[in-house]
Design an enzyme around this catalytic site. Sequence first.
Site, PDB file in Angstrom:
ATOM      1  N   ARG B  26       0.831  -1.208   0.000  1.00  0.00           N
ATOM      2  CA  ARG B  26       0.000   0.000   0.000  1.00  0.00           C
ATOM      3  C   ARG B  26       0.871   1.266   0.000  1.00  0.00           C
ATOM      4  O   ARG B  26       0.999   1.951  -1.010  1.00  0.00           O
ATOM      5  CB  ARG B  26      -0.943  -0.015   1.215  1.00  0.00           C
ATOM      6  N   ASP B  27       1.541   1.540   1.104  1.00  0.00           N
ATOM      7  CA  ASP B  27       2.335   2.766   1.210  1.00  0.00           C
ATOM      8  C   ASP B  27       3.506   2.738   0.232  1.00  0.00           C
ATOM      9  O   ASP B  27       3.929   3.777  -0.286  1.00  0.00           O
ATOM     10  CB  ASP B  27       2.844   2.894   2.654  1.00  0.00           C
ATOM     11  N   HIS B 221       6.477   4.383  12.617  1.00  0.00           N
ATOM     12  CA  HIS B 221       6.532   4.356  11.155  1.00  0.00           C
ATOM     13  C   HIS B 221       7.574   5.399  10.730  1.00  0.00           C
ATOM     14  O   HIS B 221       7.261   6.576  10.591  1.00  0.00           O
ATOM     15  CB  HIS B 221       5.133   4.708  10.629  1.00  0.00           C
ATOM     16  N   HIS B 223      10.662   6.972   8.302  1.00  0.00           N
ATOM     17  CA  HIS B 223      11.179   7.062   6.935  1.00  0.00           C
ATOM     18  C   HIS B 223      12.687   7.287   6.978  1.00  0.00           C
ATOM     19  O   HIS B 223      13.211   7.874   7.923  1.00  0.00           O
ATOM     20  CB  HIS B 223      10.489   8.202   6.182  1.00  0.00           C
ATOM     21  N   CYS B 254       6.487   9.424   0.577  1.00  0.00           N
ATOM     22  CA  CYS B 254       5.297  10.269   0.610  1.00  0.00           C
ATOM     23  C   CYS B 254       5.326  11.231  -0.564  1.00  0.00           C
ATOM     24  O   CYS B 254       6.241  12.033  -0.684  1.00  0.00           O
ATOM     25  CB  CYS B 254       5.240  11.049   1.912  1.00  0.00           C
ATOM     26  N   ASN B 263      10.255   4.413   2.915  1.00  0.00           N
ATOM     27  CA  ASN B 263      10.033   3.872   4.246  1.00  0.00           C
ATOM     28  C   ASN B 263      11.246   3.071   4.688  1.00  0.00           C
ATOM     29  O   ASN B 263      12.059   2.637   3.873  1.00  0.00           O
ATOM     30  CB  ASN B 263       8.859   2.887   4.183  1.00  0.00           C
TER      31      ASN B 263
END
Lengths: 315, 315
Positions: B26-27, B221, B223, B254, B263
């Site tokens: 997803r991300d 979470h 990065h 992002c 990530n």
Amino acid sequence: MTGELPMRVPDAGLPARVRIHEVGPRDGLQNEKTIVPVAVKAEFIHRLADAGLTTVEATSFVHPAWVPQLADAAELMPLLEDLGDRAVRLPVLVPNERGLDRALSLGVREIAVFASATESFAQANLNRTVDETLTMFEPVVSRALRAEVPVRGYLSMCFGDPWEGPVPAAQVVRVVLRLLDLGCEEISLGDTIGVATPGQVTALLGALGEAGVPPGRLAVHFHDTYGQALSNTLTALRHGVTTVDASAGGLGGCPFAKSATGNLATEDLLWMLQGLGIDTGVDLRRLVATSDWLASHLGRPSPSRTVRALSHKES
Amino acid sequence: MTGELPMRVPDAGLPARVRIHEVGPRDGLQNEKTIVPVAVKAEFIHRLADAGLTTVEATSFVHPAWVPQLADAAELMPLLEDLGDRAVRLPVLVPNERGLDRALSLGVREIAVFASATESFAQANLNRTVDETLTMFEPVVSRALRAEVPVRGYLSMCFGDPWEGPVPAAQVVRVVLRLLDLGCEEISLGDTIGVATPGQVTALLGALGEAGVPPGRLAVHFHDTYGQALSNTLTALRHGVTTVDASAGGLGGCPFAKSATGNLATEDLLWMLQGLGIDTGVDLRRLVATSDWLASHLGRPSPSRTVRALSHKES
């Protein structure tokens, strides 16, 4: 951007100040394909000093045929004389007495020798057993000390070895004690193939402490092969180490270890230290500009994530 | 190689087990230029589950025009039905009630909503104030809970914001408490632009603890924009967090935050956890093979250092 980043938030149990031992010009350039002209090297080292680095390992006095990238050591040192006057420490690597003679004749004030914690790497790198390498270093260190030239001992493969796998802490402690006995002022613990994780760092520093080695005599030298260098460095700081090896822009690695990639990038280290409010005296923006400038000479982007992020922002 | 690497050496004060919340499909894919065919996505998610990941965020039910990479959510979910039977958790992101309706009609058993700790990012991402986004999420969460579908709350910009700079912990605590009040089961604290350092992580987790939020309700979470993700994760583990978001192969980032890169790579995280003897149930070699396979579909190498090092070794 309305606020400065990284935000400064100290964490408990960390030192107030860290000395960065910059290895880019030696350990970095030694492992780059491109041979950088001596004038560019001199400018690189001046720029690193201007960014606030107080210890910059300048070059290596190994036989030019072994490391053609650093074959110009004798031409480089005279170009750095003004930095000595500014109290910038410029250690050089010497492999043997002949290297020491060359270094001393050029007025070098600080040297380093390069040992191995494992037999496999001692054979691969120096074609000797570990004990034979220590015997070879003995006159180098004693003669340097007589000339009032302090000696740093590098110790490779302190955590894992590409041929032997995990390296027991006791094996590392033994060689550290031998190097200190020879007269080395500081020992740089190298994770040459980048495999260490924080528990192993804690265990090795604990074993060294039990053997009577204070953290002030140690430096850590982590490679980022598996992305672990900064976590391991943070762990070492929590155990009292205050000298950290890093390479501007993440230059270099180890040519003999198959999977080795670059050293910890000085900029990635600085981002963390600056965020933690740990003083280094180094200006991150000037350092990033220097790594960018050098990357253009090498014809490839810096592998440092911080260099990439900040360059991107400013472009 | 005679010994397995990384060497397993536990460190004090860390959890025995960590749950990895895999966000690559997803991300990760949401932020890749290449649009991956639905059959490849389904195979990717199956391979992640086969490697031992127990929570794989599968896709997003946002409007297809916003995120064309995930426009095939309705086609993807039926291809994953066997995984639900194997007790693999497959949460999906939903932005609003329409997204929830679509997800529920496809049998989704777990969802996530996406909030911001800063006004600037709430405006940029959702064109609303922070409070307006929370109002929008209220019926989404309550309807999901009535359908016995647990909800995760993502919170972006918990440490720094590209427009506002450093983000005060109190501002983050306020939104975390609101999301928990709405009924979110777990809050994932996002360092969307990757600027955090360990002291800031300690400070935010401390402030959340003082506000009564137990670490078991939190995930982190991070990065890797400035190379800080793993050090920050290690710091969070020391403060009791046991759920870590990561993206296989370091996919994604992002798209709205200018300097954001990927990530934290699941493989780099796993190398550290495995070295620390922390159980995750995930097989590193199978995961690396999966990221390599996906990289060939994306037409570029993985940014994960562990993937690169291990692929190099095996090739």
